[in-house]
Structures are given as structure tokens and as C-alpha cells.
Design a protein around this motif. Sequence first.
Motif, PDB file in Angstrom:
ATOM      1  N   LYS A 186       0.836  -1.208   0.000  1.00 56.90           N
ATOM      2  CA  LYS A 186       0.000   0.000   0.000  1.00 56.90           C
ATOM      3  C   LYS A 186       0.869   1.255   0.000  1.00 56.90           C
ATOM      4  CE  LYS A 186      -3.616   2.660   0.184  1.00 56.90           C
ATOM      5  NZ  LYS A 186      -4.716   2.577   1.146  1.00 56.90           N
ATOM      6  N   LEU A 187       1.994   1.221   0.690  1.00 62.07           N
ATOM      7  CA  LEU A 187       2.907   2.369   0.661  1.00 62.07           C
ATOM      8  C   LEU A 187       3.440   2.604  -0.752  1.00 62.07           C
ATOM      9  CD1 LEU A 187       4.985   1.938   3.951  1.00 62.07           C
ATOM     10  CD2 LEU A 187       2.999   3.425   3.548  1.00 62.07           C
ATOM     11  N   CYS A 188       3.713   1.517  -1.469  1.00 57.65           N
ATOM     12  CA  CYS A 188       4.141   1.656  -2.868  1.00 57.65           C
ATOM     13  C   CYS A 188       3.020   2.295  -3.686  1.00 57.65           C
ATOM     14  CB  CYS A 188       4.506   0.288  -3.440  1.00 57.65           C
ATOM     15  SG  CYS A 188       5.939  -0.497  -2.664  1.00 57.65           S
ATOM     16  N   ASN A 189       1.804   1.852  -3.439  1.00 54.83           N
ATOM     17  CA  ASN A 189       0.639   2.418  -4.123  1.00 54.83           C
ATOM     18  C   ASN A 189       0.519   3.912  -3.837  1.00 54.83           C
ATOM     19  OD1 ASN A 189      -2.245   1.786  -5.403  1.00 54.83           O
ATOM     20  ND2 ASN A 189      -2.581   3.119  -3.638  1.00 54.83           N
ATOM     21  N   GLN A 190       0.627   4.278  -2.567  1.00 55.69           N
ATOM     22  CA  GLN A 190       0.462   5.686  -2.195  1.00 55.69           C
ATOM     23  C   GLN A 190       1.605   6.547  -2.701  1.00 55.69           C
ATOM     24  OE1 GLN A 190      -2.568   5.313  -1.827  1.00 55.69           O
ATOM     25  NE2 GLN A 190      -2.896   6.543   0.040  1.00 55.69           N
ATOM     26  N   THR A 191       2.784   5.977  -2.815  1.00 56.28           N
ATOM     27  CA  THR A 191       3.908   6.704  -3.400  1.00 56.28           C
ATOM     28  C   THR A 191       3.575   7.129  -4.822  1.00 56.28           C
ATOM     29  OG1 THR A 191       5.535   5.501  -2.052  1.00 56.28           O
ATOM     30  CG2 THR A 191       6.332   6.521  -4.090  1.00 56.28           C
ATOM     31  N   ILE A 192       3.036   6.196  -5.601  1.00 56.05           N
ATOM     32  CA  ILE A 192       2.690   6.477  -6.995  1.00 56.05           C
ATOM     33  C   ILE A 192       1.499   7.427  -7.081  1.00 56.05           C
ATOM     34  CG2 ILE A 192       1.859   5.438  -9.142  1.00 56.05           C
ATOM     35  CD1 ILE A 192       3.427   2.878  -8.270  1.00 56.05           C
ATOM     36  N   VAL A 193       0.474   7.169  -6.272  1.00 59.35           N
ATOM     37  CA  VAL A 193      -0.752   7.963  -6.331  1.00 59.35           C
ATOM     38  C   VAL A 193      -0.497   9.417  -5.959  1.00 59.35           C
ATOM     39  CG1 VAL A 193      -3.004   8.326  -5.216  1.00 59.35           C
ATOM     40  CG2 VAL A 193      -2.351   6.048  -6.004  1.00 59.35           C
ATOM     41  N   THR A 194       0.179   9.640  -4.837  1.00 60.66           N
ATOM     42  CA  THR A 194       0.375  11.020  -4.382  1.00 60.66           C
ATOM     43  C   THR A 194       1.286  11.801  -5.320  1.00 60.66           C
ATOM     44  OG1 THR A 194       2.138  10.274  -2.878  1.00 60.66           O
ATOM     45  CG2 THR A 194      -0.078  10.501  -1.958  1.00 60.66           C
ATOM     46  N   ALA A 195       2.319  11.151  -5.839  1.00 60.05           N
ATOM     47  CA  ALA A 195       3.207  11.844  -6.786  1.00 60.05           C
ATOM     48  C   ALA A 195       2.457  12.188  -8.065  1.00 60.05           C
ATOM     49  CB  ALA A 195       4.422  10.971  -7.101  1.00 60.05           C
ATOM     50  N   THR A 196       1.590  11.289  -8.512  1.00 61.00           N
ATOM     51  CA  THR A 196       0.829  11.537  -9.739  1.00 61.00           C
ATOM     52  C   THR A 196      -0.163  12.674  -9.551  1.00 61.00           C
ATOM     53  OG1 THR A 196       1.042   9.202 -10.377  1.00 61.00           O
ATOM     54  CG2 THR A 196      -0.674  10.491 -11.470  1.00 61.00           C
ATOM     55  N   ILE A 197      -0.871  12.687  -8.416  1.00 61.25           N
ATOM     56  CA  ILE A 197      -1.843  13.756  -8.178  1.00 61.25           C
ATOM     57  C   ILE A 197      -1.137  15.101  -8.033  1.00 61.25           C
ATOM     58  CG2 ILE A 197      -3.643  14.616  -6.631  1.00 61.25           C
ATOM     59  CD1 ILE A 197      -4.341  11.720  -5.999  1.00 61.25           C
ATOM     60  N   ALA A 198       0.036  15.097  -7.408  1.00 58.98           N
ATOM     61  CA  ALA A 198       0.801  16.339  -7.313  1.00 58.98           C
ATOM     62  C   ALA A 198       1.190  16.835  -8.702  1.00 58.98           C
ATOM     63  CB  ALA A 198       2.046  16.124  -6.453  1.00 58.98           C
ATOM     64  N   ALA A 199       1.586  15.920  -9.588  1.00 61.99           N
ATOM     65  CA  ALA A 199       1.950  16.309 -10.957  1.00 61.99           C
ATOM     66  C   ALA A 199       0.727  16.820 -11.720  1.00 61.99           C
ATOM     67  CB  ALA A 199       2.568  15.113 -11.689  1.00 61.99           C
ATOM     68  N   ILE A 200      -0.431  16.202 -11.499  1.00 65.41           N
ATOM     69  CA  ILE A 200      -1.663  16.668 -12.146  1.00 65.41           C
ATOM     70  C   ILE A 200      -1.989  18.088 -11.676  1.00 65.41           C
ATOM     71  CG2 ILE A 200      -4.162  16.305 -12.274  1.00 65.41           C
ATOM     72  CD1 ILE A 200      -3.524  13.257 -12.119  1.00 65.41           C
ATOM     73  N   ALA A 201      -1.810  18.347 -10.379  1.00 64.23           N
ATOM     74  CA  ALA A 201      -2.064  19.692  -9.858  1.00 64.23           C
ATOM     75  C   ALA A 201      -1.138  20.710 -10.510  1.00 64.23           C
ATOM     76  CB  ALA A 201      -1.887  19.702  -8.337  1.00 64.23           C
ATOM     77  N   GLU A 202       0.124  20.345 -10.711  1.00 65.72           N
ATOM     78  CA  GLU A 202       1.050  21.259 -11.372  1.00 65.72           C
ATOM     79  C   GLU A 202       0.631  21.508 -12.818  1.00 65.72           C
ATOM     80  OE1 GLU A 202       5.022  19.802 -10.966  1.00 65.72           O
ATOM     81  OE2 GLU A 202       5.192  20.447  -8.874  1.00 65.72           O
ATOM     82  N   ALA A 203       0.152  20.440 -13.497  1.00 70.18           N
ATOM     83  CA  ALA A 203      -0.286  20.599 -14.883  1.00 70.18           C
ATOM     84  C   ALA A 203      -1.518  21.503 -14.962  1.00 70.18           C
ATOM     85  CB  ALA A 203      -0.587  19.229 -15.496  1.00 70.18           C
ATOM     86  N   VAL A 204      -2.464  21.319 -14.059  1.00 70.57           N
ATOM     87  CA  VAL A 204      -3.651  22.174 -14.025  1.00 70.57           C
ATOM     88  C   VAL A 204      -3.243  23.618 -13.764  1.00 70.57           C
ATOM     89  CG1 VAL A 204      -5.717  22.727 -12.658  1.00 70.57           C
ATOM     90  CG2 VAL A 204      -5.284  20.361 -13.378  1.00 70.57           C
ATOM     91  N   SER A 205      -2.320  23.806 -12.836  1.00 73.21           N
ATOM     92  CA  SER A 205      -1.852  25.159 -12.519  1.00 73.21           C
ATOM     93  C   SER A 205      -1.173  25.803 -13.719  1.00 73.21           C
ATOM     94  CB  SER A 205      -0.895  25.096 -11.328  1.00 73.21           C
ATOM     95  OG  SER A 205      -0.476  26.384 -10.949  1.00 73.21           O
ATOM     96  N   LEU A 206      -0.334  25.031 -14.413  1.00 71.70           N
ATOM     97  CA  LEU A 206       0.358  25.555 -15.592  1.00 71.70           C
ATOM     98  C   LEU A 206      -0.647  25.944 -16.673  1.00 71.70           C
ATOM     99  CD1 LEU A 206       3.012  26.106 -17.145  1.00 71.70           C
ATOM    100  CD2 LEU A 206       2.953  23.704 -17.874  1.00 71.70           C
ATOM    101  N   ALA A 207      -1.661  25.098 -16.879  1.00 64.07           N
ATOM    102  CA  ALA A 207      -2.669  25.409 -17.898  1.00 64.07           C
ATOM    103  C   ALA A 207      -3.424  26.686 -17.553  1.00 64.07           C
ATOM    104  CB  ALA A 207      -3.640  24.232 -18.027  1.00 64.07           C
ATOM    105  N   GLU A 208      -3.878  26.778 -16.312  1.00 60.97           N
ATOM    106  CA  GLU A 208      -4.660  27.950 -15.895  1.00 60.97           C
ATOM    107  C   GLU A 208      -3.837  29.229 -16.012  1.00 60.97           C
ATOM    108  OE1 GLU A 208      -7.698  28.000 -15.500  1.00 60.97           O
ATOM    109  OE2 GLU A 208      -8.484  26.251 -14.453  1.00 60.97           O
ATOM    110  N   ARG A 209      -2.584  29.187 -15.565  1.00 64.74           N
ATOM    111  CA  ARG A 209      -1.763  30.395 -15.577  1.00 64.74           C
ATOM    112  C   ARG A 209      -1.269  30.754 -16.984  1.00 64.74           C
ATOM    113  NH1 ARG A 209       0.014  31.715 -10.199  1.00 64.74           N
ATOM    114  NH2 ARG A 209      -0.894  30.250  -8.703  1.00 64.74           N
ATOM    115  N   SER A 210      -1.434  29.781 -17.915  1.00 65.25           N
ATOM    116  CA  SER A 210      -1.074  30.051 -19.308  1.00 65.25           C
ATOM    117  C   SER A 210      -2.266  30.512 -20.119  1.00 65.25           C
ATOM    118  CB  SER A 210      -0.481  28.788 -19.951  1.00 65.25           C
ATOM    119  OG  SER A 210       0.689  28.383 -19.276  1.00 65.25           O
ATOM    120  N   GLY A 211      -3.440  30.589 -19.456  1.00 62.50           N
ATOM    121  CA  GLY A 211      -4.611  31.132 -20.122  1.00 62.50           C
ATOM    122  C   GLY A 211      -5.450  30.132 -20.885  1.00 62.50           C
ATOM    123  N   ILE A 212      -5.229  28.814 -20.672  1.00 63.67           N
ATOM    124  CA  ILE A 212      -6.077  27.835 -21.346  1.00 63.67           C
ATOM    125  C   ILE A 212      -6.987  27.153 -20.320  1.00 63.67           C
ATOM    126  CG2 ILE A 212      -4.319  27.444 -23.109  1.00 63.67           C
ATOM    127  CD1 ILE A 212      -3.788  24.707 -21.868  1.00 63.67           C
TER     128      ILE A 212
END
Length: 310
Positions: A187-213
Motif C-alpha cells: 500500500k505504501l508503494c501504491n500511495q507513493t505512486i498515487v500522491t506523486a501523480t496527483i501532485a503532478a496533475i495539480a502542477e499541470a492544471v496550474s500551468l494550464a490555468e496560468r497560461s490562459g487555457i
Amino acid sequence: MEIGFCGPGLMGAPMIRHLLRAGHTVRVWNRTRAKAEALAAEGAQVVDAPRELATRCEAVLLCLADAPAVEETVFGAAGLLGGANPAEPLRVRWIVDHSSIPPAATRALALRAAAVSSGATDHATNQSGAGWIDAPVSGGVAGAQAGTLAVMAGGAAADVDAIKPLLAAYAARVTHMGDVGAGQTAKLCNQTIVTATIAAIAEAVSLAERSGIDAARLTEALAGGWADSVLLQTFVPRMTQSGLAPIGALRTFQKDVDTVAATAYETGTPMPVSATVQQLLRLGAAMGLGEADLSAFVDVLQTPRGGAGR
């Protein structure tokens, strides 16, 4: 089978409903009694203390917040194995812990349970103590509701095989990972992947919003590509909309990632990405977001939901 269940929360409640639909007798306990009573209309039987479950049920399932909660529920004064009464021999044969807690804590609890229960079981059934199976799950609230959870199990092979038909009521897959504690490590391996992925998704959403799309369109734009995933399709909408029902609290991720960090230290495992995620979650807690939805990674980045591209 007669089953006991401790912890009918966001995950536990739908799991209990699946057990009831499968024809099992389910007795339920929760520290906040109202959460247990909410299931009575659907056939669950509410008990006053975990101890009642151990004397009446063959298997007791736990879905609790953390290791202290598991320890208190099992060994407290009114716990499953606490306050043993020779006049009420234990019937419980398996303790199945769906909670996400440290592997070392799991191993210690399992040894303690075996020692206590071996001296208090109903010897007419030739029991040698309750078998402990650590069985954390993945799939979230949606998986619990759909009955498609993935279970990572640790414990004796015979015990895991014995409870697999029971878990099939709400799990699409049960994988035996090894001895007690191995399920928690998986489960720790699972959470390692899940939390890192969601953090990356948040960065992508932030980049899109701040780029005007329009960040909400990322689910469509990235569908079928390498970046596509269940997490992308789940969390982009949650990060770009407001008012959606929560599927968990950010503090749960913080607890799990802190456990990842501790286990990494114990095993000498370098985990630089997970360490960065840990600091993001600590920052979120400092910002007062501990009880916010799991999608609050984007709020840590201080990106307005539905911002520049609307």
C-alpha cells in the motif's frame, strides 16, 4: 458467515453494504455510533463495543484511521481482545485490517493478537489464536461503491485463502504479497505512486490555468496518451470545479506519505520525489487544508479553480 466490521466511514460503509447484499450477517461498531446506526436500516446489526464482535463473529474487519485507532479497537478495555472474559470465549478466527498503517506496527499488533487470542479462544473449535491479515485497499470511495477494490494482503497463506471469498463481495482482486506487513508495504508503494501523480496533475492544471487555457479540457486533450490515467480523469475535474462531494481528506495522504518517508529511512531507500510530495502536504496542513478534499494539492499551489481559461 457472521462478520464484524469496525469503521463504517466513507470506505467502510459501502463495503458493509456489499457484504450484506452477499448474504452475510454483519455486526457493526463505530466510535461515533450514529455512523453505525445509519446502516441498520439496510440490515446491519449495531453493537455497543468491539468485544461483542469477537465473541460472536468468525471474521472481524477493520477500516480505521490510523495505528492508534487500530490498537485501541483491538486491545482497548472494550476492544476485540481486551478485557477477556473466560465465560465468553472468543469466536473470532480472522482479524482483517483494511486500515493503512505502518508495516512495523502491523507486525507488532499481529504478534500481540496471536499471543492474547491463543489463550482466550474457544478450544472446542481447535483454534490456536486469531490470524491477522493486513489488507489495505486501493480504488477509493468509487471503487468501494462499485465493489472493485484492489486488496494487497499480508499474512499466512492459509488465512488469506480463507478470507478471499469474503473479500470478493467488494474487491475485484486480492493479491497475497507475503507475510504480515507485506500488504501494508504494498500500500505504501501504491500511495507513493498515487500522491506523486496527483501532485503532478495539480502542477499541470496550474500551468494550464496560468497560461490562459481551460485546464478542464486536459482530460479530453490527454485521453488515450501516455499521461492519461484514472487519476487524471478523476482529479482534473475535481481541481477545476468547486462543490463536488469529497472523496477523502488531504490529511490521509499526509499520514501515508509520512509513513513512506519513515519506511524509506528504515530501509535506506532514496525517494526524492516522495520527499517533495511530503513537503507539499506539510505546506497544505500549515495552510489549514488538512481536512480539504484530496484534490487540494492544487490549492497548495494557490491556483484558482476555474481560473484564467474560463
